[in-house]
Motif scaffolding. Sequence first.
Motif, PDB file in Angstrom:
ATOM      1  N   VAL A  39      -5.823  19.949  18.269  1.00 26.72           N
ATOM      2  CA  VAL A  39      -5.926  20.141  19.713  1.00 26.72           C
ATOM      3  C   VAL A  39      -7.272  20.795  19.999  1.00 26.72           C
ATOM      4  O   VAL A  39      -7.536  21.908  19.528  1.00 26.72           O
ATOM      5  CB  VAL A  39      -4.788  21.037  20.249  1.00 26.72           C
ATOM      6  N   VAL A  40      -8.125  20.091  20.730  1.00 27.52           N
ATOM      7  CA  VAL A  40      -9.429  20.634  21.114  1.00 27.52           C
ATOM      8  C   VAL A  40      -9.319  21.098  22.555  1.00 27.52           C
ATOM      9  O   VAL A  40      -9.066  20.298  23.453  1.00 27.52           O
ATOM     10  CB  VAL A  40     -10.548  19.588  20.975  1.00 27.52           C
ATOM     11  N   THR A  41      -9.490  22.390  22.787  1.00 31.07           N
ATOM     12  CA  THR A  41      -9.421  22.916  24.143  1.00 31.07           C
ATOM     13  C   THR A  41     -10.829  23.059  24.711  1.00 31.07           C
ATOM     14  O   THR A  41     -11.760  23.419  23.996  1.00 31.07           O
ATOM     15  CB  THR A  41      -8.707  24.275  24.194  1.00 31.07           C
ATOM     16  N   VAL A  42     -10.961  22.774  25.990  1.00 33.37           N
ATOM     17  CA  VAL A  42     -12.251  22.863  26.676  1.00 33.37           C
ATOM     18  C   VAL A  42     -12.072  23.781  27.871  1.00 33.37           C
ATOM     19  O   VAL A  42     -11.317  23.472  28.796  1.00 33.37           O
ATOM     20  CB  VAL A  42     -12.748  21.481  27.134  1.00 33.37           C
ATOM     21  N   GLY A  43     -12.752  24.910  27.841  1.00 33.00           N
ATOM     22  CA  GLY A  43     -12.642  25.885  28.916  1.00 33.00           C
ATOM     23  C   GLY A  43     -13.000  27.261  28.395  1.00 33.00           C
ATOM     24  O   GLY A  43     -14.160  27.588  28.238  1.00 33.00           O
ATOM     25  N   GLY A  44     -11.976  28.055  28.097  1.00 33.57           N
ATOM     26  CA  GLY A  44     -12.182  29.396  27.575  1.00 33.57           C
ATOM     27  C   GLY A  44     -10.970  29.833  26.782  1.00 33.57           C
ATOM     28  O   GLY A  44     -10.113  29.027  26.413  1.00 33.57           O
ATOM     29  N   SER A  58       4.901  22.755  17.645  1.00 36.89           N
ATOM     30  CA  SER A  58       4.249  21.920  16.627  1.00 36.89           C
ATOM     31  C   SER A  58       3.278  22.719  15.765  1.00 36.89           C
ATOM     32  O   SER A  58       2.384  22.146  15.141  1.00 36.89           O
ATOM     33  CB  SER A  58       3.494  20.766  17.307  1.00 36.89           C
ATOM     34  N   LEU A  59       3.445  24.034  15.715  1.00 29.47           N
ATOM     35  CA  LEU A  59       2.460  24.892  15.054  1.00 29.47           C
ATOM     36  C   LEU A  59       2.352  24.638  13.556  1.00 29.47           C
ATOM     37  O   LEU A  59       1.321  24.938  12.955  1.00 29.47           O
ATOM     38  CB  LEU A  59       2.802  26.362  15.298  1.00 29.47           C
ATOM     39  N   SER A  60       3.389  24.086  12.936  1.00 28.91           N
ATOM     40  CA  SER A  60       3.358  23.882  11.488  1.00 28.91           C
ATOM     41  C   SER A  60       2.352  22.813  11.075  1.00 28.91           C
ATOM     42  O   SER A  60       1.899  22.804   9.918  1.00 28.91           O
ATOM     43  CB  SER A  60       4.749  23.501  10.979  1.00 28.91           C
ATOM     44  N   HIS A  61       1.992  21.917  11.995  1.00 29.05           N
ATOM     45  CA  HIS A  61       1.067  20.849  11.606  1.00 29.05           C
ATOM     46  C   HIS A  61      -0.086  20.648  12.584  1.00 29.05           C
ATOM     47  O   HIS A  61      -0.855  19.696  12.438  1.00 29.05           O
ATOM     48  CB  HIS A  61       1.826  19.522  11.446  1.00 29.05           C
ATOM     49  N   VAL A  62      -0.226  21.508  13.578  1.00 29.61           N
ATOM     50  CA  VAL A  62      -1.321  21.390  14.546  1.00 29.61           C
ATOM     51  C   VAL A  62      -2.367  22.467  14.283  1.00 29.61           C
ATOM     52  O   VAL A  62      -2.030  23.625  14.036  1.00 29.61           O
ATOM     53  CB  VAL A  62      -0.791  21.516  15.994  1.00 29.61           C
ATOM     54  N   SER A  97      -8.658  25.401   7.455  1.00 32.97           N
ATOM     55  CA  SER A  97      -8.201  26.152   8.617  1.00 32.97           C
ATOM     56  C   SER A  97      -8.101  27.629   8.274  1.00 32.97           C
ATOM     57  O   SER A  97      -8.107  28.011   7.100  1.00 32.97           O
ATOM     58  CB  SER A  97      -6.837  25.642   9.100  1.00 32.97           C
ATOM     59  N   VAL A  98      -8.014  28.445   9.306  1.00 33.45           N
ATOM     60  CA  VAL A  98      -7.717  29.861   9.175  1.00 33.45           C
ATOM     61  C   VAL A  98      -6.529  30.136  10.080  1.00 33.45           C
ATOM     62  O   VAL A  98      -6.424  29.563  11.165  1.00 33.45           O
ATOM     63  CB  VAL A  98      -8.934  30.728   9.556  1.00 33.45           C
ATOM     64  N   GLU A 240       6.152  31.879  12.314  1.00 35.52           N
ATOM     65  CA  GLU A 240       5.119  30.890  12.607  1.00 35.52           C
ATOM     66  C   GLU A 240       3.739  31.559  12.696  1.00 35.52           C
ATOM     67  O   GLU A 240       3.643  32.760  12.960  1.00 35.52           O
ATOM     68  CB  GLU A 240       5.403  30.175  13.939  1.00 35.52           C
ATOM     69  N   ARG A 241       2.711  30.790  12.472  1.00 37.08           N
ATOM     70  CA  ARG A 241       1.333  31.247  12.622  1.00 37.08           C
ATOM     71  C   ARG A 241       0.536  30.193  13.378  1.00 37.08           C
ATOM     72  O   ARG A 241       0.910  29.014  13.383  1.00 37.08           O
ATOM     73  CB  ARG A 241       0.685  31.518  11.249  1.00 37.08           C
ATOM     74  N   ILE A 242      -0.551  30.616  13.995  1.00 39.36           N
ATOM     75  CA  ILE A 242      -1.448  29.652  14.627  1.00 39.36           C
ATOM     76  C   ILE A 242      -2.569  29.334  13.650  1.00 39.36           C
ATOM     77  O   ILE A 242      -3.065  30.222  12.932  1.00 39.36           O
ATOM     78  CB  ILE A 242      -2.018  30.181  15.960  1.00 39.36           C
ATOM     79  N   HIS A 243      -2.950  28.053  13.597  1.00 36.90           N
ATOM     80  CA  HIS A 243      -3.994  27.595  12.676  1.00 36.90           C
ATOM     81  C   HIS A 243      -5.180  27.071  13.470  1.00 36.90           C
ATOM     82  O   HIS A 243      -5.021  26.243  14.370  1.00 36.90           O
ATOM     83  CB  HIS A 243      -3.446  26.493  11.766  1.00 36.90           C
ATOM     84  N   PHE A 244      -6.372  27.556  13.126  1.00 37.80           N
ATOM     85  CA  PHE A 244      -7.604  27.097  13.730  1.00 37.80           C
ATOM     86  C   PHE A 244      -8.394  26.283  12.714  1.00 37.80           C
ATOM     87  O   PHE A 244      -8.543  26.707  11.561  1.00 37.80           O
ATOM     88  CB  PHE A 244      -8.464  28.265  14.207  1.00 37.80           C
TER      89      PHE A 244
END
Length: 265
Positions: A39-44, A58-62, A97-98, A240-244
Amino acid sequence: MRITVFNNSGEKSITTAGVLTKKLEQAGFVLDDKHPDVVVTVGGDGTLLSAFHRYADSLSHVRFIGVHTGHLGFYTDWRDFELDDLVDALKQDSGQSVSYPLLDVSLTYDDSTTAHFLALNEATLKRMNGTMRTDVYIKQNFFESFRGDGLCVSTPTGSTAYSKSIGGAVMHPRLDALQVTEIASINNRVFRTLSAPVIIAPDEWVTFRPASGQDFVMTVDQFSTTTPPIVEMKFRIASERIHFARYRHMHFWDRVEDAFIGVKK
């Protein structure tokens, strides 16, 4: 790789998102907003928070990538004039990812119904029309009886947001810890709180048990809602964790310096 572009309603963000979408299509990527890999976010940072909640199931694979159309934020690694570089980085993607911890929020209402939320930055509980009275427990143990405007529980990444503005410490996002920060606590000979931020260890949790019959406003990140009477509000580090997807790295303390100090020697 399936990619979606998620943008805010600002004119610059809409234009940038349109240009990026065309570049991704020309590069052969599949655009899919229902089941994306990236997911590419555009804004801030606020846009990325909205995207996080949109894809929280969907955090496990996004993985997330942030493109900022203003100043660089804590969740955005790319600027709007670097779209070609971003597309090239996506072409060379190897799944790197981190990940950062999230806040798990569980509520029990007085009618025995429950609710569950995930937060990337923080959750707060406030009373808008009077003093909030809440007993605070760490694990099973009573800690303090809070009197004041409210309480904030933040993640390490959220420690640079609202928590910092009310006197919280800035925590490195690699720490799997939570922070509880008081909002305008009352301290006198009758009522007494610690009056300092509290850092909670990974194997501990925090529970609020507010006085009954109070009118509360609860926030989860940038979303707020009035709630039915709450019996218990429990906070812990989420499973769950967020992945960048981070193709280049800016040191966390450099981000802090750039965001809040900005004075180079």
